[in-house]
Design a protein around this motif. Structure first.
Motif, mmCIF file in Angstrom:
data_model
loop_
_atom_site.group_PDB
_atom_site.id
_atom_site.type_symbol
_atom_site.label_atom_id
_atom_site.label_comp_id
_atom_site.label_asym_id
_atom_site.label_seq_id
_atom_site.Cartn_x
_atom_site.Cartn_y
_atom_site.Cartn_z
ATOM 1 N N THR A 398 6.940 -90.023 10.497
ATOM 2 C CA THR A 398 8.321 -90.107 10.386
ATOM 3 C C THR A 398 8.654 -91.666 11.500
ATOM 4 O O THR A 398 7.565 -91.910 12.081
ATOM 5 C CB THR A 398 9.131 -89.170 11.227
ATOM 6 O OG1 THR A 398 8.379 -88.942 12.486
ATOM 7 C CG2 THR A 398 8.936 -87.970 10.430
ATOM 8 N N ILE A 399 9.615 -92.149 11.630
ATOM 9 C CA ILE A 399 10.279 -92.994 12.545
ATOM 10 C C ILE A 399 10.800 -92.179 13.710
ATOM 11 O O ILE A 399 11.702 -91.438 13.194
ATOM 12 C CB ILE A 399 10.872 -94.112 11.956
ATOM 13 C CG1 ILE A 399 10.322 -94.930 11.144
ATOM 14 C CG2 ILE A 399 11.732 -95.026 13.173
ATOM 15 C CD1 ILE A 399 11.433 -95.922 10.162
ATOM 16 N N GLU A 400 10.467 -92.349 14.975
ATOM 17 C CA GLU A 400 11.237 -91.609 15.937
ATOM 18 C C GLU A 400 11.852 -92.568 16.830
ATOM 19 O O GLU A 400 11.553 -93.463 17.251
ATOM 20 C CB GLU A 400 10.164 -91.052 17.037
ATOM 21 C CG GLU A 400 10.799 -90.160 18.056
ATOM 22 C CD GLU A 400 9.874 -89.358 18.851
ATOM 23 O OE1 GLU A 400 10.211 -88.580 19.781
ATOM 24 O OE2 GLU A 400 8.680 -89.893 18.911
ATOM 25 N N LEU A 401 13.283 -92.233 16.841
ATOM 26 C CA LEU A 401 14.185 -93.107 17.800
ATOM 27 C C LEU A 401 14.382 -92.455 18.821
ATOM 28 O O LEU A 401 15.072 -91.217 19.030
ATOM 29 C CB LEU A 401 15.368 -93.262 16.807
ATOM 30 C CG LEU A 401 16.269 -94.157 17.633
ATOM 31 C CD1 LEU A 401 16.129 -95.697 17.604
ATOM 32 C CD2 LEU A 401 17.728 -94.224 16.766
ATOM 33 N N ARG A 402 14.277 -92.908 20.153
ATOM 34 C CA ARG A 402 14.231 -92.175 21.474
ATOM 35 C C ARG A 402 15.305 -92.821 22.692
ATOM 36 O O ARG A 402 15.275 -92.318 23.571
ATOM 37 C CB ARG A 402 12.969 -92.365 22.108
ATOM 38 C CG ARG A 402 11.635 -91.877 21.335
ATOM 39 C CD ARG A 402 10.046 -92.343 21.800
ATOM 40 N NE ARG A 402 10.252 -92.154 23.164
ATOM 41 C CZ ARG A 402 9.886 -91.237 24.055
ATOM 42 N NH1 ARG A 402 9.538 -90.209 23.370
ATOM 43 N NH2 ARG A 402 9.727 -91.343 25.506
ATOM 44 N N VAL A 403 16.004 -93.555 22.104
ATOM 45 C CA VAL A 403 16.875 -94.082 23.030
ATOM 46 C C VAL A 403 18.100 -93.347 23.612
ATOM 47 O O VAL A 403 18.884 -93.663 24.409
ATOM 48 C CB VAL A 403 17.394 -95.501 22.455
ATOM 49 C CG1 VAL A 403 16.285 -96.485 22.393
ATOM 50 C CG2 VAL A 403 18.497 -95.426 20.916
ATOM 51 N N CYS A 404 18.476 -92.234 22.625
ATOM 52 C CA CYS A 404 19.798 -91.620 22.891
ATOM 53 C C CYS A 404 19.714 -90.714 23.937
ATOM 54 O O CYS A 404 18.861 -89.969 23.976
ATOM 55 C CB CYS A 404 20.369 -91.192 21.566
ATOM 56 S SG CYS A 404 20.490 -92.375 20.214
ATOM 57 N N ASP A 405 20.655 -90.708 24.735
ATOM 58 C CA ASP A 405 20.865 -89.496 26.001
ATOM 59 C C ASP A 405 21.178 -88.450 25.103
ATOM 60 O O ASP A 405 21.828 -88.337 24.039
ATOM 61 C CB ASP A 405 21.864 -90.023 26.822
ATOM 62 C CG ASP A 405 21.851 -91.050 27.920
ATOM 63 O OD1 ASP A 405 20.441 -91.399 28.023
ATOM 64 O OD2 ASP A 405 22.409 -91.225 28.638
ATOM 65 N N ALA A 406 21.055 -87.145 25.745
ATOM 66 C CA ALA A 406 21.257 -85.929 25.202
ATOM 67 C C ALA A 406 22.807 -85.944 25.159
ATOM 68 O O ALA A 406 23.449 -86.266 26.219
ATOM 69 C CB ALA A 406 20.915 -84.844 26.044
ATOM 70 N N GLN A 407 23.764 -85.581 24.232
ATOM 71 C CA GLN A 407 24.901 -85.531 23.873
ATOM 72 C C GLN A 407 25.601 -84.058 24.439
ATOM 73 O O GLN A 407 24.710 -82.920 24.141
ATOM 74 C CB GLN A 407 25.299 -85.928 22.656
ATOM 75 C CG GLN A 407 24.857 -87.147 21.919
ATOM 76 C CD GLN A 407 25.448 -88.200 22.706
ATOM 77 O OE1 GLN A 407 26.636 -88.821 22.827
ATOM 78 N NE2 GLN A 407 24.482 -89.040 23.726
ATOM 79 N N ILE A 408 26.855 -84.058 24.990
ATOM 80 C CA ILE A 408 27.359 -82.812 25.128
ATOM 81 C C ILE A 408 27.529 -81.947 23.949
ATOM 82 O O ILE A 408 27.533 -80.758 24.091
ATOM 83 C CB ILE A 408 28.711 -83.261 25.960
ATOM 84 C CG1 ILE A 408 28.576 -83.744 27.185
ATOM 85 C CG2 ILE A 408 29.381 -81.994 26.281
ATOM 86 C CD1 ILE A 408 29.780 -84.215 27.811
ATOM 87 N N SER A 409 28.099 -82.832 23.056
ATOM 88 C CA SER A 409 28.632 -81.995 21.725
ATOM 89 C C SER A 409 27.656 -82.054 20.444
ATOM 90 O O SER A 409 26.890 -83.242 20.177
ATOM 91 C CB SER A 409 30.070 -82.424 21.241
ATOM 92 O OG SER A 409 29.861 -83.706 21.011
ATOM 93 N N ILE A 410 27.402 -80.984 19.904
ATOM 94 C CA ILE A 410 26.745 -81.132 18.506
ATOM 95 C C ILE A 410 27.364 -81.975 17.445
ATOM 96 O O ILE A 410 26.475 -82.657 16.742
ATOM 97 C CB ILE A 410 26.660 -79.578 17.879
ATOM 98 C CG1 ILE A 410 26.085 -78.637 18.766
ATOM 99 C CG2 ILE A 410 25.966 -79.637 16.577
ATOM 100 C CD1 ILE A 410 24.637 -78.926 19.112
ATOM 101 N N CYS A 411 28.579 -82.164 17.519
ATOM 102 C CA CYS A 411 29.412 -82.880 16.715
ATOM 103 C C CYS A 411 28.849 -84.506 16.573
ATOM 104 O O CYS A 411 28.499 -85.053 15.882
ATOM 105 C CB CYS A 411 30.786 -82.864 16.907
ATOM 106 S SG CYS A 411 31.685 -83.772 15.745
ATOM 107 N N ARG A 412 28.660 -84.867 18.048
ATOM 108 C CA ARG A 412 28.369 -86.489 18.229
ATOM 109 C C ARG A 412 26.650 -86.415 17.854
ATOM 110 O O ARG A 412 26.491 -87.697 17.217
ATOM 111 C CB ARG A 412 28.707 -86.697 19.708
ATOM 112 C CG ARG A 412 28.500 -88.285 19.841
ATOM 113 C CD ARG A 412 29.140 -88.424 21.443
ATOM 114 N NE ARG A 412 29.152 -89.977 21.338
ATOM 115 C CZ ARG A 412 30.611 -90.659 21.325
ATOM 116 N NH1 ARG A 412 31.235 -90.040 20.858
ATOM 117 N NH2 ARG A 412 30.401 -91.878 21.354
#
Length: 591
Positions: A398-412
């Motif tokens: 796979t390609i792993e993308l690691r830049v995103c902070d943990a989000q508060i909502s599942i929706c986001r």
């Protein structure tokens, strides 16, 4: 936690109203004077702080979209706001926004197929009511017991023995090849595994996923809970697993412990290496082999600053942001408040903010591509090179993308997955036309990466030695949207993100993603009418708005309890999210 079946025909209070009331009940112990101030503020301003504490609102009966379609509301004048691009902004109401999660989950026939498989590693803070971590020895024992309970509970859910979860659709149940089981892992300790069926065309027809357990990259003193979805084929399948694993965590944790979704613990006194939380996305099933995988990677690489700006969610440490929160005309500007402290401090585990050592452009992920990558990031081997923003050489293919902070909502979270899928599909379509994905260049990407995590969506966007002519060689539309028209160039990150959506709008329509309730919070961030602030805003601005409200009310500005509360609320219903209000879209984004 029982999922709530919402009846769109009901004349009772909306989900947002009920949630706002829950917050008011939670505040019952506060002084009468404080409550009177809040009540007065609610009545006097459309941008009441209580609207910030509500889940996604439902549109009124008379403004509902027709079944299976959309309707348009009043025109919104954006002509005087320099942050917005596009024309003829209008309120948009979609039938999909009105459906309950129960309806969506059970309507398997109309699920949305993703062009690539995708799984998410969700990292969560586990702490007591004060944000403190447990001592290592105690946590080792308690984590084992938590995992045992999660295994038992998931087995019961699969067997239809839980009334506090929605039933598992037969499609998902058929992909679970053996009952969930426990396994000892050298780094993670005791974890829950799922053996899951992969779609046809993969090298293996099944995969074992460490879906519930301690994160293996953390020290032996304190721990992060890692919830890993199986690789999914459908958007709704991914949302089911993301939400279900969250609920398992909430139900199995002892009463003195909490799960908290944020890129960094807001009460932590200082940054500690290894104690930040992210959402890692694994995208796979590349039909075009090494070249397609390289093109998908290169497309994601181009938009790293945009993805960061949309997913910032760690603006507070030691109970305060890095500067005074400034709100001008309802807009949370706060120019010196870092939006992602996780990315600012996590320099050794992600990519740098300079061309030297940054991710290279790739045209293949074969052995030659591997060497190109290693030379660029200045690492001797792939194991040392994997701690970067986007890694195309995982052991899972796979390609792993690691830049995103943990989000508060599942929706986001699912919205980010949809965005990643669509960018990847755009790369596939270019390759099918025998065109290379354009190369925005390490200087431009790395420079704007820094601005994206520092100032988020209000940061400046500045190309570095990059021209329309160079980008247009492979895709003139990419050049037009990435840099903006020559007579109206992109100047702000908000504009860059808006034009990213313009660029992939045909693919969003083709895949049926444009009016997905999961994409809505991302569109709200840059196009919407947020009820308690002026867009643009991400969940980082949401945290800052909570902090600012408490300061203005003379309260303790500690937002930990709010994050604990909302982490639970926004995992119970995967289509709810903090950015309440009306979605407005320009003509360029409407189908």
């Amino acid at each position: 936690m029982v999922f709530e079946q919402r009846d769109n025909k009901s004349k009772g209070p909306s989900a947002g109203d009920r949630f706002a009331q829950a917050v008011k009940n939670k505040e019952i112990k506060k002084s009468k004077k404080s409550k009177e101030k809040k009540k007065k503020k609610d009545k006097s301003s459309k941008k009441s702080s209580h609207s910030a504490f509500s889940t996604s609102s439902q549109v009124s009966q008379e403004r509902r979209a027709p079944i299976g379609g959309i309707s348009l509301g009043e025109k919104i004048d954006r002509s005087s706001d320099k942050l917005f691009v596009g024309h003829d902004y209008r309120e948009v109401f979609s039938w999909e926004y009105e459906r309950s999660w129960a309806d969506i989950l059970m309507d398997v026939e109309h699920w949305h197929l993703m062009p690539f498989t995708l799984g998410i590693e969700q990292e969560l803070i586990v702490a007591d009511d004060y944000g403190n971590y447990l001592p290592g020895d105690e946590m080792v024992f308690r984590m084992r017991e938590i995992v045992k309970d999660a295994i038992k509970m998931l087995k019961q859910l699969i067997n239809g023995q839980r009334s506090d979860f929605l039933p598992i659709p037969e499609y998902i149940k058929s992909k679970i090849l053996v009952p969930p089981y426990g396994r000892e892992d050298l780094e993670k300790g005791y974890v829950m595994d799922i053996r899951y069926n992969l779609p046809e065309g993969n090298a293996s027809s099944e995969v074992d996923i460490d879906c519930f357990g301690r994160d293996g990259n953390v020290t032996a003193i304190t721990y992060i809970l890692e919830l890993v979805t199986p690789p999914c084929e459908y958007v709704e399948e991914l949302a089911f697993w993301a939400s279900t694993l969250f609920l398992l965590a909430k139900k199995t944790l002892p009463k003195d412990l909490n799960i908290i979704a944020s890129g960094i613990n807001p009460v932590a006194r200082e940054y500690t290496r290894g104690l930040t939380q992210a959402d890692h996305f694994h995208i796979g099933s590349f039909k075009g082999g090494h070249i397609e995988k390289a093109m998908v990677y290169s497309m994601l690489r181009n938009f790293i600053p945009h993805l960061i700006a949309l997913s910032n969610n760690s603006p507070i440490i030691n109970n305060r942001p890095t500067d005074v929160v400034k709100i001008i005309n309802g807009r949370i500007t706060a120019p010196n408040c870092i939006r992602s402290l996780r990315l600012k401090y996590n320099e050794t585990m992600l990519s740098p903010n300079m061309p030297k050592g940054f991710l290279p452009y790739l045209t293949s992920t074969d052995q030659r591509g591997v060497q190109t990558f290693l030379d660029a990031v200045e690492k001797a081997g792939l194991e040392d090179a994997r701690m970067v923003d986007c890694f195309p050489f995982t052991d899972f293919g796979t390609i792993e993308l690691r830049v995103c902070d943990a989000q508060i909502s599942i929706c986001r979270r699912i919205g980010m997955a949809i965005l990643i899928q669509t960018l990847a599909y755009k790369a596939r379509k270019l390759l099918m036309k025998k065109k290379w994905v354009p190369n925005a260049g390490a200087p431009t990407i790395s420079f704007n990466r820094k601005g994206a995590y520092e100032r988020g969506l209000i940061s400046l966007f500045k190309p570095q030695n990059l021209t329309h002519e160079f980008l247009a060689k492979n895709d003139p539309n990419f050049a037009e949207q990435y840099l903006g028209p020559k007579n109206d160039p992109v100047n702000y990150m908000t504009q860059a993100v808006q034009r990213m959506f313009f660029y992939i709008k045909p693919e969003l329509v083709e895949l049926g993603f444009l009016y997905s309730p999961f994409l809505k919070p991302l569109l709200m961030s840059v196009f919407g009418e947020v009820s308690y602030a002026t867009a643009p805003m991400s969940e980082a601005e949401y945290q800052l708005s909570l902090y600012d409200y408490k300061v203005n009310q003379g309260e303790d500005p500690n937002i930990l309890n709010d994050l604990i509360y909302f982490t639970t609320e926004y995992c119970k219903d995967p289509i709810s999210h903090p950015l309440t209000g009306n979605l407005t879209l320009p003509k360029e984004m409407r189908d």
